[in-house]
Design a protein around this motif. Structure first.
Motif, PDB file in Angstrom:
ATOM      1  N   ASP A  58      43.727  44.117  46.694  1.00  0.00           N
ATOM      2  CA  ASP A  58      44.982  44.463  46.032  1.00  0.00           C
ATOM      3  C   ASP A  58      45.992  44.753  47.130  1.00  0.00           C
ATOM      4  O   ASP A  58      45.971  45.818  47.754  1.00  0.00           O
ATOM      5  CB  ASP A  58      44.812  45.679  45.129  1.00  0.00           C
ATOM      6  CG  ASP A  58      46.098  46.039  44.393  1.00  0.00           C
ATOM      7  OD1 ASP A  58      47.124  45.342  44.602  1.00  0.00           O
ATOM      8  OD2 ASP A  58      46.089  47.026  43.626  1.00  0.00           O
ATOM      9  N   ALA A  59      46.873  43.785  47.377  1.00  0.00           N
ATOM     10  CA  ALA A  59      47.845  43.919  48.458  1.00  0.00           C
ATOM     11  C   ALA A  59      49.152  44.536  47.995  1.00  0.00           C
ATOM     12  O   ALA A  59      50.120  44.568  48.752  1.00  0.00           O
ATOM     13  CB  ALA A  59      48.095  42.557  49.091  1.00  0.00           C
ATOM     14  N   ASN A  63      51.235  40.967  47.205  1.00  0.00           N
ATOM     15  CA  ASN A  63      50.322  40.105  46.452  1.00  0.00           C
ATOM     16  C   ASN A  63      50.776  38.646  46.432  1.00  0.00           C
ATOM     17  O   ASN A  63      49.955  37.736  46.272  1.00  0.00           O
ATOM     18  CB  ASN A  63      50.133  40.615  45.028  1.00  0.00           C
ATOM     19  CG  ASN A  63      49.080  41.711  44.948  1.00  0.00           C
ATOM     20  OD1 ASN A  63      48.246  41.859  45.849  1.00  0.00           O
ATOM     21  ND2 ASN A  63      49.108  42.489  43.879  1.00  0.00           N
ATOM     22  N   ASP A  64      52.087  38.412  46.575  1.00  0.00           N
ATOM     23  CA  ASP A  64      52.536  37.024  46.671  1.00  0.00           C
ATOM     24  C   ASP A  64      52.008  36.372  47.938  1.00  0.00           C
ATOM     25  O   ASP A  64      51.554  35.220  47.925  1.00  0.00           O
ATOM     26  CB  ASP A  64      54.061  36.922  46.593  1.00  0.00           C
ATOM     27  CG  ASP A  64      54.776  37.858  47.556  1.00  0.00           C
ATOM     28  OD1 ASP A  64      54.130  38.771  48.117  1.00  0.00           O
ATOM     29  OD2 ASP A  64      56.007  37.704  47.738  1.00  0.00           O
ATOM     30  N   ARG A  66      49.294  37.409  49.539  1.00  0.00           N
ATOM     31  CA  ARG A  66      47.840  37.280  49.344  1.00  0.00           C
ATOM     32  C   ARG A  66      47.508  35.987  48.618  1.00  0.00           C
ATOM     33  O   ARG A  66      46.614  35.234  49.036  1.00  0.00           O
ATOM     34  CB  ARG A  66      47.320  38.473  48.534  1.00  0.00           C
ATOM     35  CG  ARG A  66      45.835  38.407  48.212  1.00  0.00           C
ATOM     36  CD  ARG A  66      45.501  39.210  46.967  1.00  0.00           C
ATOM     37  NE  ARG A  66      46.198  38.694  45.788  1.00  0.00           N
ATOM     38  CZ  ARG A  66      46.271  39.329  44.629  1.00  0.00           C
ATOM     39  NH1 ARG A  66      45.721  40.521  44.499  1.00  0.00           N
ATOM     40  NH2 ARG A  66      46.912  38.788  43.602  1.00  0.00           N
ATOM     41  N   ASP A  67      48.238  35.701  47.534  1.00  0.00           N
ATOM     42  CA  ASP A  67      47.958  34.491  46.765  1.00  0.00           C
ATOM     43  C   ASP A  67      48.322  33.237  47.558  1.00  0.00           C
ATOM     44  O   ASP A  67      47.650  32.199  47.442  1.00  0.00           O
ATOM     45  CB  ASP A  67      48.715  34.526  45.439  1.00  0.00           C
ATOM     46  CG  ASP A  67      48.160  35.571  44.493  1.00  0.00           C
ATOM     47  OD1 ASP A  67      47.050  36.079  44.740  1.00  0.00           O
ATOM     48  OD2 ASP A  67      48.839  35.899  43.500  1.00  0.00           O
TER      49      ASP A  67
END
Length: 279
Positions: A58-59, A63-64, A66-67
């Motif tokens: 869980d960044a 998270n963008d 990370r993805d």
């Protein structure tokens, strides 16, 4: 003494809060470095595991990114798979998963050119993989068309977008592709823009996409080695530049350079100057 204790506790809580805030960033930075290394080393198994490990992170506000790196890991797993003989049977599945990762990044970060250019590359891989299935090709092109046109028109000074555009100009069917001279100019522009990007941002966060310089050098080597006639000396110079920038690059050192060294020593046509990167 009673006044000192609350102050110490407050400092301890502050330090804990800072540590908690930076922990996802540090983990993301570590995983991104591992993804890039696994890509260059051609370690497809590691790339699959890193996609999964990133998926468990869980960044938060990152998270963008990370993805994006989950998609990148699977995209490079596909590209490295093309170098294996016989080709692995999981390439189409990896393309689909990688596209889903980049779409997830775009859901958080709409119109992000980094995710969009990667998707163009993946759609190109997908078209190659479906072979002569015209219906599937038509469906892919219908989905990819707007993003493809955007990247071709808006690569600007982005070395990663220029890498994609140069590849399309070289290898896509006419009228988009089939022009190695035009592709060479775009890729040289990409190398110069990568240099300027590195000078302007010498210490970017580890999760920011900064690849592109070595990749443009690699594509230049490939283009000059496939020209008619091939230019062995120029191709080898670009390939050795890419290998110097990334000594662990399996494809360049173990596959591309030996292929170029096996070419005849006669020189091809002189290279065109291309254009300079805008300031």
């Amino acid at each position: 003494m009673k006044e000192i204790v609350p102050a110490v506790l407050a400092l301890s809580m502050l330090a804990t809060g800072v540590s908690a805030a930076t922990r996802p960033e540090q983990k993301l930075t570590e995983l991104v470095a591992q993804v890039r290394s696994a890509d260059y080393r051609g370690d497809r198994a590691a790339l699959a595991k890193l996609d999964e490990e990133l998926g468990r992170l869980d960044a938060g506000k990152l998270n963008d990114y990370r993805d994006y790196w989950r998609g990148f890991a699977l995209w490079r797993r596909v590209l490295n798979g093309f170098n294996e003989k016989p080709a692995p049977d999981d390439l189409e599945a990896d393309v689909e998963k990688a596209l889903a990762r980049f779409k997830s990044a775009l859901a958080i970060h709409p119109d992000w050119i980094e995710a969009r250019l990667a998707m163009v590359g993946l759609w190109g891989n997908q078209i190659y993989l479906v072979g002569k299935d015209d219906e599937k090709k038509k469906a892919i092109l219908a989905e990819a068309g707007p993003t493809f046109k955007f990247i071709m028109a808006n690569a600007g000074d982005n070395p990663r977008a220029l890498w994609i555009r140069g590849g399309m100009e070289a290898w896509a069917p006419p009228p988009t592709g089939g022009d190695l001279a035009k592709a060479g100019a775009t890729l040289r522009y990409g190398v110069e823009c990568a240099r300027r990007e590195a000078l302007a941002h010498p210490n970017p966060p580890g999760w920011v996409p900064t690849w592109g310089g070595p990749e443009n050098l690699m594509n230049l080597a490939y283009v000059y080695s496939r020209a008619q006639p091939p230019d062995r000396a120029v191709a080898l110079a670009y390939a050795e530049g890419a290998a110097t920038a990334v000594p662990e690059w399996h494809f360049v050192s173990d596959i591309l350079i030996p292929q170029i060294q096996a070419l005849p020593t006669e020189q091809g046509p002189a290279r065109s100057p291309g254009k300079s990167c805008a300031p």
